[in-house]
Design a protein around this motif. Structure first.
Motif, PDB file in Angstrom:
ATOM      1  N   GLY A  55      18.146 -99.386 -33.103  1.00 34.66           N
ATOM      2  CA  GLY A  55      17.833 -99.166 -34.402  1.00 34.66           C
ATOM      3  C   GLY A  55      18.596 -97.984 -34.842  1.00 34.66           C
ATOM      4  N   ILE A  56      19.379 -97.214 -34.092  1.00 31.80           N
ATOM      5  CA  ILE A  56      19.981 -96.108 -34.585  1.00 31.80           C
ATOM      6  C   ILE A  56      21.171 -96.320 -35.443  1.00 31.80           C
ATOM      7  N   ALA A  57      21.368 -95.892 -36.565  1.00 36.15           N
ATOM      8  CA  ALA A  57      22.830 -96.135 -37.483  1.00 36.15           C
ATOM      9  C   ALA A  57      24.011 -95.094 -36.971  1.00 36.15           C
ATOM     10  N   LEU A  58      24.833 -95.892 -36.744  1.00 37.35           N
ATOM     11  CA  LEU A  58      26.340 -94.998 -36.583  1.00 37.35           C
ATOM     12  C   LEU A  58      27.208 -94.833 -37.710  1.00 37.35           C
ATOM     13  N   ALA A  59      27.634 -93.696 -37.444  1.00 32.22           N
ATOM     14  CA  ALA A  59      28.635 -93.271 -38.797  1.00 32.22           C
ATOM     15  C   ALA A  59      29.919 -94.282 -38.566  1.00 32.22           C
ATOM     16  N   SER A  60      30.507 -94.583 -37.417  1.00 36.33           N
ATOM     17  CA  SER A  60      31.531 -95.410 -37.341  1.00 36.33           C
ATOM     18  C   SER A  60      31.054 -96.207 -36.017  1.00 36.33           C
ATOM     19  N   PRO A  61      31.335 -97.587 -36.103  1.00 34.22           N
ATOM     20  CA  PRO A  61      31.015 -98.393 -34.589  1.00 34.22           C
ATOM     21  C   PRO A  61      32.171 -98.189 -33.665  1.00 34.22           C
ATOM     22  N   ASP A  75      24.368-109.835 -22.947  1.00 35.23           N
ATOM     23  CA  ASP A  75      24.044-110.183 -24.126  1.00 35.23           C
ATOM     24  C   ASP A  75      24.890-109.074 -25.297  1.00 35.23           C
ATOM     25  N   ALA A  76      25.496-110.257 -25.993  1.00 36.13           N
ATOM     26  CA  ALA A  76      26.513-109.476 -26.941  1.00 36.13           C
ATOM     27  C   ALA A  76      25.532-108.833 -28.031  1.00 36.13           C
ATOM     28  N   THR A  77      24.264-108.753 -28.060  1.00 44.14           N
ATOM     29  CA  THR A  77      23.563-107.745 -29.314  1.00 44.14           C
ATOM     30  C   THR A  77      23.414-106.286 -28.360  1.00 44.14           C
ATOM     31  N   LEU A  78      23.706-106.361 -27.487  1.00 44.73           N
ATOM     32  CA  LEU A  78      23.371-105.075 -26.628  1.00 44.73           C
ATOM     33  C   LEU A  78      24.456-103.903 -26.832  1.00 44.73           C
ATOM     34  N   ALA A  79      25.716-104.445 -27.228  1.00 45.98           N
ATOM     35  CA  ALA A  79      26.897-103.388 -27.504  1.00 45.98           C
ATOM     36  C   ALA A  79      26.537-102.097 -28.189  1.00 45.98           C
ATOM     37  N   HIS A  80      25.687-102.393 -29.595  1.00 46.37           N
ATOM     38  CA  HIS A  80      25.429-101.315 -30.237  1.00 46.37           C
ATOM     39  C   HIS A  80      24.624-100.256 -29.541  1.00 46.37           C
ATOM     40  N   GLY A 106      16.485 -92.150 -43.335  1.00 46.25           N
ATOM     41  CA  GLY A 106      14.947 -91.817 -43.117  1.00 46.25           C
ATOM     42  C   GLY A 106      14.857 -90.914 -42.041  1.00 46.25           C
ATOM     43  N   THR A 107      13.849 -90.662 -41.307  1.00 47.79           N
ATOM     44  CA  THR A 107      13.526 -89.603 -40.224  1.00 47.79           C
ATOM     45  C   THR A 107      14.035 -90.180 -38.954  1.00 47.79           C
ATOM     46  N   PRO A 108      14.737 -89.147 -38.347  1.00 47.98           N
ATOM     47  CA  PRO A 108      15.080 -89.782 -36.887  1.00 47.98           C
ATOM     48  C   PRO A 108      14.102 -89.595 -35.906  1.00 47.98           C
ATOM     49  N   HIS A 109      14.472 -90.832 -35.109  1.00 44.37           N
ATOM     50  CA  HIS A 109      13.433 -90.638 -33.892  1.00 44.37           C
ATOM     51  C   HIS A 109      13.518 -89.148 -33.026  1.00 44.37           C
ATOM     52  N   ASP A 110      12.384 -88.990 -32.297  1.00 38.51           N
ATOM     53  CA  ASP A 110      12.243 -87.748 -31.583  1.00 38.51           C
ATOM     54  C   ASP A 110      13.541 -87.251 -30.885  1.00 38.51           C
ATOM     55  N   ASP A 111      14.108 -88.346 -30.156  1.00 38.24           N
ATOM     56  CA  ASP A 111      15.147 -88.038 -29.348  1.00 38.24           C
ATOM     57  C   ASP A 111      16.471 -87.704 -30.117  1.00 38.24           C
ATOM     58  N   TRP A 112      16.458 -87.815 -31.343  1.00 41.89           N
ATOM     59  CA  TRP A 112      17.493 -87.586 -32.349  1.00 41.89           C
ATOM     60  C   TRP A 112      17.259 -86.628 -33.168  1.00 41.89           C
ATOM     61  N   ALA A 113      16.052 -85.795 -33.264  1.00 37.96           N
ATOM     62  CA  ALA A 113      15.804 -84.818 -34.203  1.00 37.96           C
ATOM     63  C   ALA A 113      16.691 -83.606 -33.934  1.00 37.96           C
TER      64      ALA A 113
END
Length: 231
Positions: A55-61, A75-80, A106-113
């Motif tokens: 669920g973490i958004a990237l500035a660029s993929p 699983d192709a959905t795992l790449a992100h 929004g508010t970042p997860h604790d791991d990303w704060a």
């Protein structure tokens, strides 16, 4: 929720290379003596994918080629999430930021704060998928690990400042590629190191990625798209 660590977990590792055209060096650290998995070994920064990474958004993929290779035999959905995990683990274990200046949604997860507090959003565009390895059966932890190579020029922060790193890796240092084999490292790290040496001066991502596939039936070296490695 309790994580079943006997199951194979997706994992992501980032190999940072600097001075690649003159005297290439890679960033490595030493795992603790009490670690269940690979104690005392010198390794690249990395670790398991967390449930929140997707669920973490990237500035660029990721670039399209790397994303497509990650989707093969997986699983192709795992790449992100795999790319995000690599950037997170690099930050946690070394204090280096692979990101762009920007504001979080929004508010970042604790791991990303702490990452977000420095004014950065993670950026996967410089990651190059170069290797995949499945831990053999019988080990205390098993990972389906993807290895990424990234040029140090893509790091947004001081390459020699590890003050923000957690204590999971000690003796963080830039190791000359020519000296790396003198360090006590896991077998798979040595195998990946050979791939890095071969690609040290290649700026484009590889069109074909080695996959060391260990399962209960057999151990195979493949090239993604299912082709066996050539002798």
């Amino acid at each position: 929720m309790t994580i079943d660590k006997t199951q194979i977990r997706n994992a992501s590792t980032v190999i940072v290379i600097r001075d690649r055209f003159e005297s290439p060096r890679i960033l490595m650290g030493q795992r603790g003596s009490k670690a269940v998995f690979m104690p005392n070994k010198f390794v690249f920064p990395g670790g398991a994918v967390d449930k929140d990474d997707a669920g973490i958004a990237l500035a660029s993929p990721l670039n399209d080629m790397c994303r497509d290779r990650l989707a093969e035999d997986a699983d192709a959905t795992l790449a992100h999430a795999i790319a995000v995990a690599g950037i997170r683990e690099l930050w946690e274990e070394t204090g280096l930021i692979l990101g762009q200046k920007g504001d979080w949604q929004g508010t970042p997860h604790d791991d990303w704060a702490s990452f977000a507090d420095r004014g950065y959003v993670p950026d996967a565009s410089a990651l190059q998928f170069v290797f995949r390895a499945l831990t053999p059966p019988g080990r205390p932890r098993r990972f389906d690990a993807r290895f990424f190579l990234v040029d140090a020029d893509a790091i947004a922060t001081d390459l020699d400042d590890f003050d923000a790193a957690c204590d999971e890796l000690s003796h963080l240092q830039w190791v000359a590629l020519s000296d790396a084999r003198s360090f006590d490292m896991p077998f798979i790290t040595e195998v990946v190191l050979a791939e890095v040496e071969a690609r040290a001066k290649e700026l484009a991502p590889p069109a074909s990625v080695p996959f060391f596939k260990n399962n209960d039936e057999e151990s195979l070296f493949l090239r993604l798209r299912g082709r066996p490695m050539q002798d």
